[in-house]
Scaffold this active site. Structure first.
Site, mmCIF file in Angstrom:
data_model
loop_
_atom_site.group_PDB
_atom_site.id
_atom_site.type_symbol
_atom_site.label_atom_id
_atom_site.label_comp_id
_atom_site.label_asym_id
_atom_site.label_seq_id
_atom_site.Cartn_x
_atom_site.Cartn_y
_atom_site.Cartn_z
ATOM 1 N N GLU A 44 0.872 -1.166 0.000
ATOM 2 C CA GLU A 44 0.000 0.000 0.000
ATOM 3 C C GLU A 44 0.917 1.225 0.000
ATOM 4 O O GLU A 44 1.812 1.330 0.853
ATOM 5 C CB GLU A 44 -0.879 0.009 1.260
ATOM 6 N N ARG A 270 5.487 -12.895 9.592
ATOM 7 C CA ARG A 270 6.166 -11.652 9.245
ATOM 8 C C ARG A 270 7.509 -11.590 9.958
ATOM 9 O O ARG A 270 7.740 -12.298 10.934
ATOM 10 C CB ARG A 270 5.297 -10.448 9.577
ATOM 11 N N LYS A 280 4.396 0.410 10.151
ATOM 12 C CA LYS A 280 4.408 1.587 9.281
ATOM 13 C C LYS A 280 3.898 2.812 10.011
ATOM 14 O O LYS A 280 4.358 3.918 9.770
ATOM 15 C CB LYS A 280 3.520 1.322 8.071
#
Ligand code: ATP
Ligand code: MG
Length: 568
Positions: A44, A270, A280
């Site tokens: 994104e 992850r 983020k």
């Protein structure tokens, strides 16, 4: 897929590993379920890529390389409120730098807005979606919890005609942000909260970097993602574990829509790295609140930051290969990453001498005005790297730490009366210490033994230490920046109190460093080892005649001993 050329000309080799995802892909190819593996990396564009994303990039692009398929770069650009062109450009640059190439397969979820909209109307017509007028807050409370079922919306049984009319008017921009949403009609009592009538479309009046103001409604991640995969004929849609509970919804859309292919979602753990924050949201705050100089601050775990820090892309790929891919979340020790960085830099970096905190040395018995050129090897294990000339004269600089007036028992470097070797030059002995008014040594008067040229004595006498130096008359003044971890705890639990977790000593700026002249060239971006100090690279803040160097990493793993002082 062909090998990718990166900005610095390095190609990412197709290096096969073994893990459960590779096993699945191999099985699907062997059984004929798929003819070609197609993956995608779906960022994104609401921030810069970080070392965690590198794991996903290496996995997705790596699979395509190893199995002869293809990997798409797809921007998951469904929320114009947070997305920016700067991020889109940075993401493309960073994926390339890491060594991967999407060829002609640069895609955007926004390329599919029209098709996604049409599918949403199909769901309405099939009685599988409705317009809900509840507020965001009401929707949240009525969704229930893990132990309590949700409550049906009072708008759940609107007629198909009314839903269609309202949805079209949402698209036309008749309603303000948040007035209504489109939801799938699945099951408010489902044990999986993602199936409790998930939101498909929101009203957002904001300009989109690609579609401008054409759209007033935007699809949710869940509604856009799987269908984008299906449009692109992605075979293996690989994401991180937090999406495991979304998989039933992913499959529900694929089942209920007339999609051109049937992708499957697979989840892996992850990357979590000690002393590092990879959220983020937190990274955005570090930048926006000015705790770092920008997304490419060399302390940031972003690919842009690591590049500026001097970490080669091969080191990142090597690290990702070593940690492997698994299905259980874990914390990887940052010293593993450092190991890969040192491995690559040790092979690649030319050796140079630089004095970071200078102390003046006068060689009393060396003739005033005389200069001689000595030979120094560029790499100890690589004769092909050649040699360079370094100037030696009467006035030198050595590292302040390499001298102790009253040496402790284990200190074998320079002190009054002791003899040490100057790297590539002569033995010197300290005869006298000159101090300033506060008692700090400012100048050492030494003598040299001309017979020890090259570093050994004809009479066979030994010295216990070799120290580095530069010629004061020839050295280039420079700024050197030493970095330490941004966070003080191995697992920073960063919430709203971000500041409280920051390391106050994450950067140390040495403004009076002296480099050997070979480091003065303005355009040399190759990594260097400052002998005995670590690996360094030139920073873009360098000005002509005033280079700025970043320490990429120290020579040894000091992390375990004192995390607040160690680098990577
Ligand atoms: P957010 O969704 O909160 O903006 P994100 O880190 O998930 O943040 P995306 O741009 O959605 O950002 O991530 C793109 C891809 O990278 C996703 O497939 C995601 O699963 C993967 N990814 C993100 N962080 C990590 C990580 N730490 N380790 C491995 N993969 C990651
Ligand atoms: Mg995400």
């Amino acid at each position: 897929m062909a090998k990718a050329e990166t900005a610095d000309g390095e190609a990412a080799p197709a290096e096969a590993g073994r893990d459960f995802i590779r096993d699945i892909v191999k099985r699907d190819l062997d059984s004929g379920r798929i003819k070609e593996v197609v993956t995608r990396f779906p960022p994104e564009p609401n921030g810069y890529l970080h070392i965690g994303h590198a794991k996903s990039i290496c996995l997705n692009f790596g699979l395509a390389q190893e199995f002869g398929g293809r990997c798409h770069l797809r921007f998951d650009d469904t929320n114009p409120a947070k997305e920016e062109q700067e991020y889109i450009d940075a993401i493309e640059r960073d994926v390339r730098w890491l060594g991967f190439d999407w060829g002609s397969h640069l895609h955007h979820a926004s390329d599919y807005f029209e098709q996604l909209y049409a599918w949403a109307e199909d769901l309405i017509q099939a009685g599988l979606a409705y317009v809900d007028d509840q507020s965001q807050e009401e929707i949240r409370t009525n969704r229930g919890t893990l132990t309590e079922p949700g409550r049906n919306s009072p708008f759940r049984n609107r007629s198909m005609e009314e839903n269609l009319d309202l949805f079209r008017r949402m698209r036309a921009g008749e309603f303000p942000n948040g007035a209504r949403v489109l939801r799938a009609k699945i099951d408010m009592a489902s044990g999986n909260i993602n199936l409790r009538d998930p939101v498909l479309y929101r009203i957002i009046h904001a300009a989109h970097p690609r579609t401008g103001t054409a759209w007033k409604i935007y699809p949710s991640y869940d509604f856009a993602h799987g269908q984008s995969d299906a449009i692109e004929h992605v075979t293996h849609s690989i994401c991180t574990l937090e999406f495991e509970d979304h998989r039933p919804l992913y499959d529900w859309f694929i089942q209920h829509l007339k999609v051109p292919s049937e992708p499957h979602q697979y989840e892996f753990a992850r990357l979590n790295l000690s002393y590092t924050v990879l959220s983020k949201r937190a990274l955005t705050r570090l930048v926006q609140e000015g705790h770092v100089s920008g997304w490419d601050d060399p302390r940031m775990p972003t690919l842009a930051g690591l590049r500026r820090r001097g970490v080669p892309p091969e080191a990142i790929r090597d690290f990702i290969r070593r940690i492997g891919v698994a299905k259980a979340n874990s914390l990887v020790d940052v010293s593993m990453f450092e190991f890969s960085i040192r491995e690559i830099l040790n092979r690649r970096a030319r050796r140079r001498m630089a004095v970071l905190r200078p102390l003046k040395v006068i060689i009393e018995n060396y003739p005033e005005g005389q200069v001689e050129e000595l030979d120094a090897a560029n790499h100890p294990d690589d004769a092909l790297a050649g040699t360079r000339k370094i100037a030696f004269g009467r006035e030198l600089c050595i590292e302040r730490d390499d001298f102790m007036e009253n040496p402790s028992k284990k200190f074998f470097r320079l002190s009054p009366g002791t003899e040490v070797r100057l790297r590539y030059a002569y033995f010197i002995t300290c005869r006298e210490v000159k101090k300033n008014t506060t008692g700090e040594p400012v100048e050492l008067r030494c003598t040299y033994d001309p017979a020890t040229k090259g570093g050994s004595a004809p009479d066979g006498r030994k010295v216990k230490a070799t120290i580095h130096w530069v010629s004061a008359a020839h050295a280039v003044p420079a700024e050197v920046r030493i970095y330490n971890p941004l966070f003080t705890e191995p697992e920073p639990s960063v919430g709203d109190d971000l500041e409280a977790h920051l390391n106050p000593n994450s950067i140390e700026v040495l403004r009076d460093a002296r480099l050997e002249p070979a480091l003065g060239a303005d355009d040399d971006l190759a990594p260097v080892q400052f002998e005995r100090q670590g690996y360094f690279c030139r920073d873009p803040d360098s000005a002509p005649g005033r280079p700025v160097f970043n320490r990429t990493i120290g020579l040894r793993d000091t992390f375990a001993k004192d995390a607040s002082k160690a680098g990577p």
